[in-house]
Design a protein around this motif. Structure first.
Motif, PDB file in Angstrom:
ATOM      1  N   LYS A 202      19.531  27.931 -23.800  1.00 30.63           N
ATOM      2  CA  LYS A 202      21.041  28.252 -23.729  1.00 30.63           C
ATOM      3  C   LYS A 202      21.659  29.497 -23.929  1.00 30.63           C
ATOM      4  O   LYS A 202      20.772  30.237 -24.560  1.00 30.63           O
ATOM      5  CB  LYS A 202      21.741  27.032 -24.304  1.00 30.63           C
ATOM      6  N   ASP A 203      22.751  29.703 -23.707  1.00 27.97           N
ATOM      7  CA  ASP A 203      23.273  31.059 -24.343  1.00 27.97           C
ATOM      8  C   ASP A 203      23.104  31.611 -25.803  1.00 27.97           C
ATOM      9  O   ASP A 203      23.064  30.569 -26.789  1.00 27.97           O
ATOM     10  CB  ASP A 203      24.840  30.776 -24.295  1.00 27.97           C
ATOM     11  N   LEU A 207      23.053  29.610 -29.879  1.00 28.44           N
ATOM     12  CA  LEU A 207      21.738  29.413 -30.322  1.00 28.44           C
ATOM     13  C   LEU A 207      22.008  29.976 -31.742  1.00 28.44           C
ATOM     14  O   LEU A 207      21.817  29.656 -32.898  1.00 28.44           O
ATOM     15  CB  LEU A 207      20.504  29.923 -29.641  1.00 28.44           C
ATOM     16  N   ASN A 208      22.406  31.641 -31.779  1.00 28.20           N
ATOM     17  CA  ASN A 208      22.334  32.231 -33.051  1.00 28.20           C
ATOM     18  C   ASN A 208      23.364  31.437 -33.914  1.00 28.20           C
ATOM     19  O   ASN A 208      23.249  31.512 -35.167  1.00 28.20           O
ATOM     20  CB  ASN A 208      22.927  33.517 -32.549  1.00 28.20           C
ATOM     21  N   TYR A 248      17.662  34.612 -31.912  1.00 29.70           N
ATOM     22  CA  TYR A 248      17.074  34.099 -30.838  1.00 29.70           C
ATOM     23  C   TYR A 248      16.016  35.149 -30.465  1.00 29.70           C
ATOM     24  O   TYR A 248      16.259  36.231 -30.141  1.00 29.70           O
ATOM     25  CB  TYR A 248      17.985  33.604 -29.713  1.00 29.70           C
ATOM     26  N   ASN A 249      14.707  34.799 -30.313  1.00 30.50           N
ATOM     27  CA  ASN A 249      13.644  35.498 -29.447  1.00 30.50           C
ATOM     28  C   ASN A 249      13.497  35.010 -28.217  1.00 30.50           C
ATOM     29  O   ASN A 249      12.746  34.102 -28.086  1.00 30.50           O
ATOM     30  CB  ASN A 249      12.226  35.116 -30.376  1.00 30.50           C
ATOM     31  N   ALA A 250      14.194  35.757 -27.337  1.00 32.34           N
ATOM     32  CA  ALA A 250      14.180  35.358 -25.995  1.00 32.34           C
ATOM     33  C   ALA A 250      12.805  35.487 -25.343  1.00 32.34           C
ATOM     34  O   ALA A 250      12.675  34.400 -24.359  1.00 32.34           O
ATOM     35  CB  ALA A 250      15.278  35.983 -25.163  1.00 32.34           C
ATOM     36  N   ASP A 315      24.695  20.900 -21.163  1.00 33.17           N
ATOM     37  CA  ASP A 315      23.178  21.211 -20.836  1.00 33.17           C
ATOM     38  C   ASP A 315      22.669  21.743 -21.969  1.00 33.17           C
ATOM     39  O   ASP A 315      21.659  22.672 -22.061  1.00 33.17           O
ATOM     40  CB  ASP A 315      22.928  22.201 -19.605  1.00 33.17           C
ATOM     41  N   TYR A 316      23.014  21.391 -23.216  1.00 34.83           N
ATOM     42  CA  TYR A 316      22.612  21.813 -24.522  1.00 34.83           C
ATOM     43  C   TYR A 316      21.035  21.203 -24.956  1.00 34.83           C
ATOM     44  O   TYR A 316      20.430  21.916 -25.621  1.00 34.83           O
ATOM     45  CB  TYR A 316      23.564  21.706 -25.692  1.00 34.83           C
ATOM     46  N   PHE A 317      20.990  19.912 -24.726  1.00 36.56           N
ATOM     47  CA  PHE A 317      20.035  19.082 -25.333  1.00 36.56           C
ATOM     48  C   PHE A 317      19.438  17.987 -24.220  1.00 36.56           C
ATOM     49  O   PHE A 317      20.212  17.641 -23.366  1.00 36.56           O
ATOM     50  CB  PHE A 317      20.515  18.474 -26.567  1.00 36.56           C
TER      51      PHE A 317
END
Ligand code: AVJ
Length: 324
Positions: A202-203, A207-208, A248-250, A315-317
């Protein structure tokens, strides 16, 4: 080293290490490596487990409340995946809250098999479920669920439904997550079902924030592993000269947590000396995120057929249902 042995090493469970790999040996290996690392499973001593409970209530930490909401909103559809007279096998029961929602929604569940490494905790939780839901057989198994274990004789004749909520699967390296699912299939047997909670990509801002909250609880949770080494392994970590880093490591679809040394320093722990450069980190956790499709591909690769998926309005989980 086999894939599964490696997964045991890299996995973070909400419990103590298996007796065979001691905390001291782990620390000597991880801090002696370059880059330095520790398995996330060592977060969860009594203080760390309490801090994790606080994390689940933080406004930024969406996974726990989102998964609970998805479970509650889709009880009928999820229940439709559970066969008659089934045994619900929960891998790593930190709390029975989510399993109780399933059991209430699916009266065809005849037995509950919570699997956890902490015998005392498991006995308490099993008694509480027996008291609250006298209609089902509660058959606890004391085992490290990342390793092979036997199902109780009284559940063997039943159809099995594995339950692995919380996105705990995100703590495995993806290849180890697939190996875990393969092993779960061997334990549960042909024709079984698996219900797995998975955190979605997600965004990055969302996440961060979830892993670097404003109140600093996740920072305390991360730094607690230094305090734990001081308490249990005679360490002399100065907690004020390390800081929590989470990002977050994209490229690798994962949150990474690190502890960063704020200055050059030497620390003694478990009878060994370790040098830190300024800015050097200990990598303490990976929390992998999946799209619905990337998780389905991983499950298929492990021999499972995706048969259902439920999510939230953001749409998070995702909660996935798989069949063998
Ligand atoms: C318990 C592994 C699902 O990865 O979100 C929470 C652990 N680490 N905040 C997660 C955790 C930092 C959590 N899991």
């Amino acid at each position: 080293m086999t894939a599964l042995a490696r997964s045991v090493l890299r996995y973070s469970a909400r419990h103590e290490a298996a007796a065979s790999d001691s905390f001291a040996d782990h620390v000597i290996a991880g801090l002696g490596d370059d880059p330095k690392w520790l398995s996330a499973k060592y977060f969860y001593d009594a203080a760390g487990s309490e801090l994790f409970e606080q994390i689940t209530r933080l406004p930024e930490y969406y996974p726990t409340r989102t998964e609970l909401k998805i479970l509650r909103r889709n009880t009928r559809a999820i229940s439709a995946c559970i066969p008659l007279a089934a045994a619900l096998v929960e891998f790593g029961t930190g709390s029975t809250k989510k399993a109780r929602i399933l059991i209430d929604a699916a009266p065809q569940i005849a037995a509950y098999v919570p699997v956890d490494i902490s015998a005392e905790f498991l006995a308490q939780e099993a008694d509480a479920v027996r008291r609250d839901i006298p209609s089902i057989a509660v058959l606890p198994v004391v085992a490290d669920f990342t390793r092979d274990f036997d199902l109780p004789p009284h559940s063997r004749a039943r159809p099995h439904v594995g339950f692995f909520p919380g996105s705990t699967i995100g703590n495995f390296e993806p290849e180890d997550a697939a190996e875990f699912l393969r092993q779960a299939g061997r334990i549960l047997g042909p024709g079984s079902t698996m219900i797995v909670g998975v955190d979605r990509i997600k965004d990055e801002g969302v996440l961060n924030a979830a892993y670097d909250d404003a109140a600093g609880v996740t920072a305390q949770f991360n730094l607690n592993v230094l305090a734990r080494m001081n308490r249990e392994l005679g360490g002399d970590f100065d907690l004020a000269s390390f800081r929590h880093r989470a990002f977050y490591n994209a490229a690798n679809h994962r949150i990474e947590m690190h502890l960063e040394s704020l200055k050059p320093q030497t620390v003694t722990v478990a009878g060994h000396r370790f040098e830190f450069r300024e800015g050097e980190t200990i990598h303490t956790e990976n929390s992998y995120k999946y799209t619905v499709e990337s998780f389905r591909a991983l499950a298929r690769d492990a021999g499972w057929r995706p048969v259902g998926c439920w999510s939230d309005e953001n749409d998070y989980f995702a909660i996935h249902a798989l069949k063998l």
